[in-house]
Design a protein around this motif. Sequence first.
Motif, PDB file in Angstrom:
ATOM      1  N   LEU A   1       0.828  -1.217   0.000  1.00  0.00           N
ATOM      2  CA  LEU A   1       0.000   0.000   0.000  1.00  0.00           C
ATOM      3  C   LEU A   1       0.859   1.263   0.000  1.00  0.00           C
ATOM      4  O   LEU A   1       0.439   2.314  -0.491  1.00  0.00           O
ATOM      5  N   ALA A   2       2.074   1.158   0.528  1.00  0.00           N
ATOM      6  CA  ALA A   2       2.990   2.304   0.556  1.00  0.00           C
ATOM      7  C   ALA A   2       3.690   2.518  -0.781  1.00  0.00           C
ATOM      8  O   ALA A   2       4.350   3.532  -0.983  1.00  0.00           O
ATOM      9  N   GLY A   3       3.536   1.539  -1.679  1.00  0.00           N
ATOM     10  CA  GLY A   3       4.113   1.699  -3.004  1.00  0.00           C
ATOM     11  C   GLY A   3       5.132   0.665  -3.427  1.00  0.00           C
ATOM     12  O   GLY A   3       5.684   0.735  -4.524  1.00  0.00           O
ATOM     13  N   ALA A   4       5.393  -0.311  -2.578  1.00  0.00           N
ATOM     14  CA  ALA A   4       6.345  -1.360  -2.942  1.00  0.00           C
ATOM     15  C   ALA A   4       5.787  -2.216  -4.072  1.00  0.00           C
ATOM     16  O   ALA A   4       4.583  -2.482  -4.129  1.00  0.00           O
ATOM     17  N   ASP A   5       6.656  -2.650  -4.961  1.00  0.00           N
ATOM     18  CA  ASP A   5       6.247  -3.548  -6.046  1.00  0.00           C
ATOM     19  C   ASP A   5       6.274  -5.005  -5.592  1.00  0.00           C
ATOM     20  O   ASP A   5       5.562  -5.845  -6.138  1.00  0.00           O
ATOM     21  N   ALA A   6       7.098  -5.296  -4.604  1.00  0.00           N
ATOM     22  CA  ALA A   6       7.185  -6.640  -4.031  1.00  0.00           C
ATOM     23  C   ALA A   6       7.774  -6.519  -2.633  1.00  0.00           C
ATOM     24  O   ALA A   6       8.318  -5.477  -2.265  1.00  0.00           O
TER      25      ALA A   6
END
Length: 226
Positions: free
Chosen positions: A198-203
């Motif tokens: 949700l914070a923007g990590a792709d994985a």
Amino acid sequence: MKIKNKILKSIKNKIIVSCQPNQNGPQDETKIVVSMAQAAILGGCGGVRIEGYKNIIAVKEKIKLPIIGIIKNDLLNYKVRITPLIQDVEKLVKSGAHIIAYDATNRKRPFSTKDIVSKIKKAKRLAMADCSSIEDAKKAIIEGADIIGTTLSGYTGKQVKDSEKPDLKLVKKFKKLNCFVMAEGRYNSPALAKKAILAGADAVTVGSAITRIDNITNWYVKAIEK
């Protein structure tokens, strides 16, 4: 470019399981590392992170998912440990690792990060920068890194306990850099992994909370003692 996009697409929004037992512990055997990787795949992970030439070769024989490979070295006069040598990169290429991770922090090192990344790219492997700060990430992207990870946030300068919180603020900063972001470091629960996405990590890479039985047991022991 096609291979890079295929690999990044396959691990997008997935959990990467770091199958690295504590050194010299009872789980520190290649056959156990392989079983960890196989069990993680049964659970639905998108790939695994494996340390050591022999371990990677053994895991690659049994699984088809992407492998992030590293070699840890304890070098005299240097604090960097994750793939610090050109020879390490050569071994990881030979092992068949799809992605090669390296210490991207701004610390004294035997080979420059630029040389490490160049060696990885010439071998047509993806380079993952294990960073501690936004400055590390920016430099890594300029040098050609395909993935920027928050792996070393909190681990340079002072030691951070496994039970402390991950650096979600850094994940948000990384997301603005227009590069594939790997959240890694102290994601000790499904709820924290979800927060990373949700914070923007792709994985998200998870290690101790899945694979280190001794660490996990100690968390419970300390909680009860309190």
